[in-house]
Design a protein around this motif. Structure first.
Motif, PDB file in Angstrom:
ATOM      1  N   TYR A 112       0.638  -1.402  -0.063  1.00 21.95           N
ATOM      2  CA  TYR A 112       0.015   0.079  -0.087  1.00 21.95           C
ATOM      3  C   TYR A 112       0.826   1.200  -0.044  1.00 21.95           C
ATOM      4  N   ALA A 113       2.031   1.234   0.657  1.00 22.82           N
ATOM      5  CA  ALA A 113       2.916   2.295   0.672  1.00 22.82           C
ATOM      6  C   ALA A 113       3.471   2.629  -0.808  1.00 22.82           C
ATOM      7  N   LEU A 114       3.816   1.520  -1.513  1.00 28.00           N
ATOM      8  CA  LEU A 114       4.066   1.841  -2.656  1.00 28.00           C
ATOM      9  C   LEU A 114       3.099   2.329  -3.686  1.00 28.00           C
ATOM     10  N   PHE A 115       1.795   1.677  -3.436  1.00 25.96           N
ATOM     11  CA  PHE A 115       0.840   2.325  -4.299  1.00 25.96           C
ATOM     12  C   PHE A 115       0.583   3.584  -4.082  1.00 25.96           C
ATOM     13  N   PHE A 116       0.593   4.246  -2.696  1.00 23.71           N
ATOM     14  CA  PHE A 116       0.374   5.493  -2.612  1.00 23.71           C
ATOM     15  C   PHE A 116       1.508   6.369  -3.304  1.00 23.71           C
ATOM     16  N   LEU A 117       2.671   5.955  -3.167  1.00 24.51           N
ATOM     17  CA  LEU A 117       3.835   6.736  -3.966  1.00 24.51           C
ATOM     18  C   LEU A 117       3.485   6.657  -5.216  1.00 24.51           C
ATOM     19  N   SER A 118       3.075   5.680  -5.928  1.00 30.45           N
ATOM     20  CA  SER A 118       2.807   5.705  -7.453  1.00 30.45           C
ATOM     21  C   SER A 118       1.746   6.680  -7.746  1.00 30.45           C
ATOM     22  N   MET A 119       0.653   6.463  -6.912  1.00 32.13           N
ATOM     23  CA  MET A 119      -0.468   7.439  -7.072  1.00 32.13           C
ATOM     24  C   MET A 119      -0.076   8.984  -6.920  1.00 32.13           C
ATOM     25  N   ALA A 120       0.781   9.189  -6.021  1.00 27.52           N
ATOM     26  CA  ALA A 120       1.394  10.704  -5.996  1.00 27.52           C
ATOM     27  C   ALA A 120       2.148  11.056  -7.405  1.00 27.52           C
ATOM     28  N   ALA A 121       2.998  10.378  -7.681  1.00 27.21           N
ATOM     29  CA  ALA A 121       3.737  10.357  -8.892  1.00 27.21           C
ATOM     30  C   ALA A 121       2.779  10.502 -10.371  1.00 27.21           C
ATOM     31  N   LEU A 122       1.838   9.536 -10.164  1.00 23.70           N
ATOM     32  CA  LEU A 122       0.965   9.710 -11.463  1.00 23.70           C
ATOM     33  C   LEU A 122       0.213  10.909 -11.491  1.00 23.70           C
ATOM     34  N   ASN A 123      -0.289  11.411 -10.186  1.00 20.63           N
ATOM     35  CA  ASN A 123      -1.104  12.637 -10.191  1.00 20.63           C
ATOM     36  C   ASN A 123      -0.231  13.981 -10.659  1.00 20.63           C
ATOM     37  N   GLU A 124       1.072  13.824 -10.274  1.00 18.04           N
ATOM     38  CA  GLU A 124       1.936  14.827 -10.850  1.00 18.04           C
ATOM     39  C   GLU A 124       2.141  15.116 -12.382  1.00 18.04           C
ATOM     40  N   ILE A 125       2.138  13.810 -12.951  1.00 18.76           N
ATOM     41  CA  ILE A 125       2.390  13.663 -14.413  1.00 18.76           C
ATOM     42  C   ILE A 125       1.047  14.281 -14.986  1.00 18.76           C
ATOM     43  N   ILE A 126      -0.076  13.870 -14.541  1.00 21.92           N
ATOM     44  CA  ILE A 126      -1.510  13.867 -15.125  1.00 21.92           C
ATOM     45  C   ILE A 126      -1.775  15.440 -15.035  1.00 21.92           C
ATOM     46  N   TRP A 127      -1.732  16.046 -14.184  1.00 22.15           N
ATOM     47  CA  TRP A 127      -1.870  17.490 -13.860  1.00 22.15           C
ATOM     48  C   TRP A 127      -1.156  18.359 -14.664  1.00 22.15           C
ATOM     49  N   ARG A 128       0.271  18.059 -14.787  1.00 20.53           N
ATOM     50  CA  ARG A 128       1.336  18.936 -15.515  1.00 20.53           C
ATOM     51  C   ARG A 128       1.290  18.511 -17.084  1.00 20.53           C
ATOM     52  N   THR A 129       0.486  17.780 -17.436  1.00 21.43           N
ATOM     53  CA  THR A 129       0.670  17.493 -18.802  1.00 21.43           C
ATOM     54  C   THR A 129      -0.509  17.629 -19.477  1.00 21.43           C
ATOM     55  N   GLN A 130      -1.687  17.222 -18.848  1.00 21.59           N
ATOM     56  CA  GLN A 130      -3.136  17.088 -19.260  1.00 21.59           C
ATOM     57  C   GLN A 130      -4.119  18.068 -19.182  1.00 21.59           C
ATOM     58  N   PRO A 131      -5.101  18.403 -19.991  1.00 24.24           N
ATOM     59  CA  PRO A 131      -6.073  19.421 -19.868  1.00 24.24           C
ATOM     60  C   PRO A 131      -6.800  19.298 -18.543  1.00 24.24           C
ATOM     61  N   ASP A 132      -7.251  20.202 -17.998  1.00 24.73           N
ATOM     62  CA  ASP A 132      -7.863  20.273 -16.713  1.00 24.73           C
ATOM     63  C   ASP A 132      -9.196  19.082 -16.468  1.00 24.73           C
ATOM     64  N   ALA A 133     -10.100  18.943 -17.623  1.00 21.91           N
ATOM     65  CA  ALA A 133     -10.925  18.093 -17.719  1.00 21.91           C
ATOM     66  C   ALA A 133     -10.397  16.512 -17.567  1.00 21.91           C
ATOM     67  N   VAL A 134      -9.226  16.304 -18.135  1.00 18.54           N
ATOM     68  CA  VAL A 134      -8.542  15.025 -17.947  1.00 18.54           C
ATOM     69  C   VAL A 134      -8.378  14.908 -16.635  1.00 18.54           C
ATOM     70  N   TRP A 135      -7.726  15.776 -16.194  1.00 20.79           N
ATOM     71  CA  TRP A 135      -7.217  15.639 -14.496  1.00 20.79           C
ATOM     72  C   TRP A 135      -8.605  15.404 -13.724  1.00 20.79           C
ATOM     73  N   VAL A 136      -9.663  16.143 -13.862  1.00 15.92           N
ATOM     74  CA  VAL A 136     -10.660  16.017 -12.982  1.00 15.92           C
ATOM     75  C   VAL A 136     -11.173  14.604 -13.215  1.00 15.92           C
ATOM     76  N   VAL A 137     -11.361  14.048 -14.246  1.00 15.45           N
ATOM     77  CA  VAL A 137     -11.754  12.537 -14.447  1.00 15.45           C
ATOM     78  C   VAL A 137     -10.699  11.784 -13.954  1.00 15.45           C
ATOM     79  N   PHE A 138      -9.543  11.964 -13.894  1.00 10.67           N
ATOM     80  CA  PHE A 138      -8.451  11.026 -13.247  1.00 10.67           C
ATOM     81  C   PHE A 138      -8.858  11.253 -11.768  1.00 10.67           C
ATOM     82  N   ARG A 139      -8.869  12.475 -11.346  1.00 12.75           N
ATOM     83  CA  ARG A 139      -9.184  12.515 -10.009  1.00 12.75           C
ATOM     84  C   ARG A 139     -10.406  11.819  -9.381  1.00 12.75           C
ATOM     85  N   MET A 140     -11.483  11.963 -10.135  1.00 14.10           N
ATOM     86  CA  MET A 140     -12.741  11.067  -9.730  1.00 14.10           C
ATOM     87  C   MET A 140     -13.359  11.012 -10.909  1.00 14.10           C
ATOM     88  N   PRO A 141     -13.523   9.626 -11.476  1.00 17.13           N
ATOM     89  CA  PRO A 141     -13.317   8.228 -10.494  1.00 17.13           C
ATOM     90  C   PRO A 141     -12.140   7.662 -10.905  1.00 17.13           C
TER      91      PRO A 141
END
Length: 215
Positions: A153-182
């Motif tokens: 679970y610790a490694l999963f949380f680290l992976s999700m933190a890294a993935l979030n950084e990639i998504i919000w820095r490279t994708q449009p807001d709408a893509v990030w919102v869908v990534f955020r939830m769901p």
């Protein structure tokens, strides 16, 4: 994570995801309060305005506050993970509104997941098991299995933190919102399902662990 298992599942869902659901609806349906109506304000939906992350953050902050309050009233306490996630939503949402800068709300999942990962890694280093403390009532496992699950679970949380950084820095807001939830929720559920073989191996339960909740 869910709160007390005896609590009604609708209450648990509201505590875990109420703020995020409000945020998602506000962004895509362009919910906003406008002057007018019997109370001085009325709810407007849609129209020609563009989706606005800052405007949607008002709904996230309000929804998170109400969700935490409902959880507190329902059983006079809030489980640690929803409390931390809800608290982060209020802090980062407040910063977004104060500075009118959506970057704060975008890095909120990164910060939350890093805190969860640090807590799990730190607990392991100190010879404690925070994951067992949070989930022990839901599933029964020997200590060795808890240690393995905690590391995963610790490694999963680290992976999700890294993935979030990639998504919000490279994708449009709408893509990030869908990534955020769901998106993050789906990934959490899928990850939890991959832990089923570990559960079955130790024969204490055939159910996968509850997905990690991040509001």
């Amino acid at each position: 994570m869910a709160i007390n298992p005896k609590t009604h599942p609708y209450v648990r869902a509201l505590v875990d995801y109420g703020g995020l659901a409000a945020f998602l609806a506000a962004y895509f349906f362009k919910l906003r309060l406008v002057p007018g109506g019997a109370l001085g304000w009325s709810l407007a939906i849609g129209g020609h305005v563009k989706p606005d992350l800052v405007a949607a953050t008002w709904w996230l902050v309000g929804g998170s506050a109400i969700s935490l309050l409902v959880g507190l009233v329902a059983e006079r306490r809030i489980a640690p993970m929803p409390l931390i996630a809800g608290g982060f939503a209020l802090v980062f949402g407040g910063l977004t509104l104060l500075f009118h800068d959506p970057r704060f709300i975008k890095i909120k999942p990164t910060a939350t997941n890093l805190v969860f990962a640090a807590a799990l890694f730190g607990g392991q280093m100190l010879g404690r098991n925070p994951l067992k403390w949070m989930l022990g009532e839901a599933i029964a496992l020997p200590d060795e299995a808890w240690r393995t699950l905690t590391l995963r679970y610790a490694l999963f949380f680290l992976s999700m933190a890294a993935l979030n950084e990639i998504i919000w820095r490279t994708q449009p807001d709408a893509v990030w919102v869908v990534f955020r939830m769901p998106g993050l929720w789906v990934l959490a559920v899928l990850f939890s399902l991959t832990q089923t073989p570990l559960m079955m191996k130790h024969l204490h339960t055939h159910q996968p662990p509850p997905p990690p909740s991040e509001s």
